[in-house]
Design an enzyme around this catalytic site. Sequence first.
Site, PDB file in Angstrom:
ATOM      1  N   LYS A  41       0.851  -1.192   0.000  1.00 30.93           N
ATOM      2  CA  LYS A  41       0.000   0.000   0.000  1.00 30.93           C
ATOM      3  C   LYS A  41       0.887   1.243   0.000  1.00 30.93           C
ATOM      4  O   LYS A  41       1.319   1.716   1.041  1.00 30.93           O
ATOM      5  CB  LYS A  41      -0.930   0.046   1.212  1.00 30.93           C
ATOM      6  CG  LYS A  41      -1.957   1.158   1.060  1.00 30.93           C
ATOM      7  CD  LYS A  41      -2.336   1.876   2.339  1.00 30.93           C
ATOM      8  CE  LYS A  41      -1.268   2.704   2.964  1.00 30.93           C
ATOM      9  NZ  LYS A  41      -0.951   3.961   2.251  1.00 30.93           N
TER      10      LYS A  41
ATOM     11  N   GLY B 283       7.417   4.194   8.595  1.00 27.72           N
ATOM     12  CA  GLY B 283       6.707   5.473   8.681  1.00 27.72           C
ATOM     13  C   GLY B 283       6.920   6.098  10.040  1.00 27.72           C
ATOM     14  O   GLY B 283       7.918   5.832  10.722  1.00 27.72           O
ATOM     15  N   SER B 284       5.957   6.919  10.433  1.00 26.64           N
ATOM     16  CA  SER B 284       6.114   7.682  11.672  1.00 26.64           C
ATOM     17  C   SER B 284       5.964   6.788  12.897  1.00 26.64           C
ATOM     18  O   SER B 284       5.294   5.742  12.848  1.00 26.64           O
ATOM     19  CB  SER B 284       5.063   8.788  11.713  1.00 26.64           C
ATOM     20  OG  SER B 284       3.777   8.211  11.697  1.00 26.64           O
TER      21      SER B 284
ATOM     22  N   ALA C 261       2.180   6.358  13.886  1.00 28.23           N
ATOM     23  CA  ALA C 261       1.449   5.311  13.150  1.00 28.23           C
ATOM     24  C   ALA C 261       1.984   3.928  13.524  1.00 28.23           C
ATOM     25  O   ALA C 261       1.219   2.964  13.629  1.00 28.23           O
ATOM     26  CB  ALA C 261       1.567   5.548  11.646  1.00 28.23           C
ATOM     27  N   GLY C 262       3.294   3.833  13.755  1.00 23.59           N
ATOM     28  CA  GLY C 262       3.906   2.551  14.127  1.00 23.59           C
ATOM     29  C   GLY C 262       3.346   2.016  15.431  1.00 23.59           C
ATOM     30  O   GLY C 262       3.104   0.805  15.577  1.00 23.59           O
TER      31      GLY C 262
ATOM     32  N   GLU D 253       9.745   0.185  11.052  1.00 22.62           N
ATOM     33  CA  GLU D 253      10.895   1.079  10.840  1.00 22.62           C
ATOM     34  C   GLU D 253      10.366   2.490  11.011  1.00 22.62           C
ATOM     35  O   GLU D 253       9.625   2.985  10.161  1.00 22.62           O
ATOM     36  CB  GLU D 253      11.458   0.889   9.415  1.00 22.62           C
ATOM     37  CG  GLU D 253      12.043  -0.475   9.149  1.00 22.62           C
ATOM     38  CD  GLU D 253      13.381  -0.676   9.842  1.00 22.62           C
ATOM     39  OE1 GLU D 253      14.008   0.325  10.238  1.00 22.62           O
ATOM     40  OE2 GLU D 253      13.792  -1.824   9.999  1.00 22.62           O
TER      41      GLU D 253
ATOM     42  N   CYS E  15      14.826   9.586   7.484  1.00 21.28           N
ATOM     43  CA  CYS E  15      14.715   9.072   8.852  1.00 21.28           C
ATOM     44  C   CYS E  15      16.079   9.035   9.535  1.00 21.28           C
ATOM     45  O   CYS E  15      16.165   9.181  10.748  1.00 21.28           O
ATOM     46  CB  CYS E  15      14.091   7.690   8.853  1.00 21.28           C
ATOM     47  SG  CYS E  15      14.959   6.518   7.794  1.00 21.28           S
TER      48      CYS E  15
ATOM     49  N   GLU F  22      11.198  14.867  15.826  1.00 18.38           N
ATOM     50  CA  GLU F  22      11.623  14.727  14.435  1.00 18.38           C
ATOM     51  C   GLU F  22      10.953  15.822  13.605  1.00 18.38           C
ATOM     52  O   GLU F  22       9.728  15.879  13.514  1.00 18.38           O
ATOM     53  CB  GLU F  22      11.204  13.342  13.921  1.00 18.38           C
ATOM     54  CG  GLU F  22      11.785  13.008  12.576  1.00 18.38           C
ATOM     55  CD  GLU F  22      11.334  11.644  12.067  1.00 18.38           C
ATOM     56  OE1 GLU F  22      10.134  11.331  12.167  1.00 18.38           O
ATOM     57  OE2 GLU F  22      12.187  10.892  11.557  1.00 18.38           O
TER      58      GLU F  22
HETATM   59  P1  NAD Z   1       3.196   8.052   8.159  1.00 21.83           P
HETATM   60  O1  NAD Z   1       3.337   7.212   9.364  1.00 21.83           O
HETATM   61  O2  NAD Z   1       2.232   9.171   8.194  1.00 21.83           O
HETATM   62  O3  NAD Z   1       2.768   7.143   6.902  1.00 21.83           O
HETATM   63  C1  NAD Z   1       3.538   6.037   6.473  1.00 21.83           C
HETATM   64  C2  NAD Z   1       2.651   5.093   5.691  1.00 21.83           C
HETATM   65  O4  NAD Z   1       1.710   4.489   6.569  1.00 21.83           O
HETATM   66  C3  NAD Z   1       1.810   5.741   4.601  1.00 21.83           C
HETATM   67  O5  NAD Z   1       1.660   4.825   3.536  1.00 21.83           O
HETATM   68  C4  NAD Z   1       0.463   5.972   5.307  1.00 21.83           C
HETATM   69  O6  NAD Z   1      -0.619   6.065   4.398  1.00 21.83           O
HETATM   70  C5  NAD Z   1       0.380   4.744   6.171  1.00 21.83           C
HETATM   71  N1  NAD Z   1      -0.373   4.860   7.416  1.00 21.83           N
HETATM   72  C6  NAD Z   1      -0.457   5.923   8.252  1.00 21.83           C
HETATM   73  N2  NAD Z   1      -1.191   5.603   9.336  1.00 21.83           N
HETATM   74  C7  NAD Z   1      -1.560   4.307   9.192  1.00 21.83           C
HETATM   75  C8  NAD Z   1      -2.318   3.398   9.990  1.00 21.83           C
HETATM   76  N3  NAD Z   1      -2.871   3.769  11.155  1.00 21.83           N
HETATM   77  N4  NAD Z   1      -2.495   2.130   9.538  1.00 21.83           N
HETATM   78  C9  NAD Z   1      -1.946   1.739   8.370  1.00 21.83           C
HETATM   79  N5  NAD Z   1      -1.237   2.559   7.556  1.00 21.83           N
HETATM   80  C10 NAD Z   1      -1.034   3.831   7.974  1.00 21.83           C
HETATM   81  O7  NAD Z   1       4.670   8.546   7.790  1.00 21.83           O
HETATM   82  P2  NAD Z   1       5.151   9.492   6.599  1.00 21.83           P
HETATM   83  O8  NAD Z   1       4.892  10.902   6.955  1.00 21.83           O
HETATM   84  O9  NAD Z   1       4.627   8.980   5.293  1.00 21.83           O
HETATM   85  O10 NAD Z   1       6.729   9.188   6.596  1.00 21.83           O
HETATM   86  C11 NAD Z   1       7.634   9.872   7.353  1.00 21.83           C
HETATM   87  C12 NAD Z   1       8.049   9.057   8.562  1.00 21.83           C
HETATM   88  O11 NAD Z   1       8.639   7.821   8.138  1.00 21.83           O
HETATM   89  C13 NAD Z   1       9.118   9.725   9.396  1.00 21.83           C
HETATM   90  O12 NAD Z   1       8.804   9.586  10.754  1.00 21.83           O
HETATM   91  C14 NAD Z   1      10.384   8.939   9.063  1.00 21.83           C
HETATM   92  O13 NAD Z   1      11.379   8.976  10.050  1.00 21.83           O
HETATM   93  C15 NAD Z   1       9.838   7.579   8.871  1.00 21.83           C
HETATM   94  N6  NAD Z   1      10.774   6.756   8.078  1.00 21.83           N
HETATM   95  C16 NAD Z   1      11.460   5.752   8.711  1.00 21.83           C
HETATM   96  C17 NAD Z   1      12.362   4.984   8.000  1.00 21.83           C
HETATM   97  C18 NAD Z   1      13.108   3.868   8.665  1.00 21.83           C
HETATM   98  O14 NAD Z   1      13.632   3.018   7.951  1.00 21.83           O
HETATM   99  N7  NAD Z   1      13.181   3.805   9.983  1.00 21.83           N
HETATM  100  C19 NAD Z   1      12.566   5.224   6.644  1.00 21.83           C
HETATM  101  C20 NAD Z   1      11.842   6.261   6.026  1.00 21.83           C
HETATM  102  C21 NAD Z   1      10.936   7.010   6.760  1.00 21.83           C
END
Ligand code: NAD
Length: 484
Positions: A178, A230-231, A234-235, A252, A286, A386
């Site tokens: 997704k 992602g964030s 959300a994680g 991650e 990240c 962040e």
């Molecule tokens: P985000 O958490 O808003 O979204 C990430 C993804 O998850 C998107 O596809 C989003 O649609 C989906 N999503 C959001 N909430 C969800 C939920 N409740 N259930 C299922 N899916 C959901 O993050 P973002 O703004 O897209 O990305 C930036 C973040 O990603 C930063 O915090 C960054 O540090 C992190 N990041 C981490 C790594 C790593 O390897 N550790 C790498 C790249 C980015």
Amino acid sequence: MTLDRDALFIGGAWAKPATDAVLEVVSPHSEEVVARVPEGSTADIDAAVAAARRAFDEGPWPRMSPAERIEVVQNLSGLYAARLEEMATIISTEMGSPISFSNLAQAPAPWMQIEAFLAIAREFPWESTRPGALGADVVVRHEPVGVVAAIPPWNVPQFTVLSKVVPALLAGCTVVVKPAPETPLDCYLLAELLVEAGVPEGVVSIVAGGREVGEHLVRHPGVDKVAFTGSTAAGRKIGAICGEQLKRVSLELGGKSAAIILDDADETTAIEGLKFLGVMNSGQACVAQTRVLVSRERHDAFAAALASAIGGMKVGDPMDPATEIGPMVAQRQQERVEKYIALGQEEGAELLVGGNGRPDGLDTGWYVRPTVFAGVDNRMRIAQEEIFGPVLSVIPYVDVADAIRIANDSEYGLAGSVWTADPDAGLEVARGVRTGTYGINTYTMDFAAPFGGFKASGVGREFGPEGLAQYTEAKSVYLSAPAM
Ligand code: NAD
């Protein structure tokens, strides 16, 4: 060439979406719509999971030998390598990464991941026999974990898709990806390459959409494992759902990494390193080294040199090869960065360069000014949270022990680096900092080794044999002892 699409990639074929909903991809530079693609719905996710479930429970992919799957992924590698320039252009178009960064990392790094995982898969102990503790041998198998939900963010879209899809495929899993709503386009090219490579029907589906659709996929009873980048917010949510359902999950998440400048570090080398590592991908990384820890004695001179280097970087059109910092991905991200710049000033940090207001001549597009704060206290929010933009905080330390203490005084634990003339001293610092990855006079991800976070930066690892193992379940088969 139009980037518009009217189909979704479901079960390995182009399918009509269940609804008429559309995702508009807006250029962060021109603020104009550059493509319209179907927005996936929960019904599309249901169809994709059903296809993945069927392909896993009945199809050939999990039943093929590792060598047969390696051959298909090897095909993908060749096809991917031939399309790197196109992939780089698509990513810069949809999310605004400077084309120099897309050509250096956004496109080639995913291909390098494929190659690294292929080498790992060739050596991986898919099935091995070991002497048991009870006198008989045990066969230990690494079987595919099942249907995988792969959820990437927008900032390094292909990087975070392939880090999941490639090990999942090699392990014999089936996958529903997704993509983030900001970056649906790069996965259309990936889908074409998967078909060309010979990945069988049903094995991979790609349905872009927002967080509701993502959460539907996470909760879906047909999914066995969730692989998320992602964030941290959300994680946590995804981790909680998976915990309740006892689904396998790897996360991650965010970071607030510290670069420690020891007193013997060469200033030019460290500043050159930070010009890239502090603000790469326009600061939307990240692993960006956004806290710069310098001894009190060197603080003022180093901060001034860093501010001059960062302030002199070329901000502008991501498609200009000379651009070093592009726009933020979206207006909300631009506003977020500006909020933190204002907060830093309110908190009493010294603004050396940048600050709020548009960079010269960039009134259109979601641009911010590269910003360096000095004299930052690690307890300030700009040092703890962040920001995800080109904003660096220089923090003074008393001695090396204090520097390590400050580096560790963070909810995150993703990455970090130390800059020194003495590699042994650097390794000693690396041992003391609680992060999943660390660099000495550098920071480069090596796909042969595990990558991931301590603390709130994540759970589990990507890359290396450890990253491949996350897509397997270990099974022990006990053999009966030979008759005496
Ligand atoms: P985000 O958490 O808003 O979204 C990430 C993804 O998850 C998107 O596809 C989003 O649609 C989906 N999503 C959001 N909430 C969800 C939920 N409740 N259930 C299922 N899916 C959901 O993050 P973002 O703004 O897209 O990305 C930036 C973040 O990603 C930063 O915090 C960054 O540090 C992190 N990041 C981490 C790594 C790593 O390897 N550790 C790498 C790249 C980015």
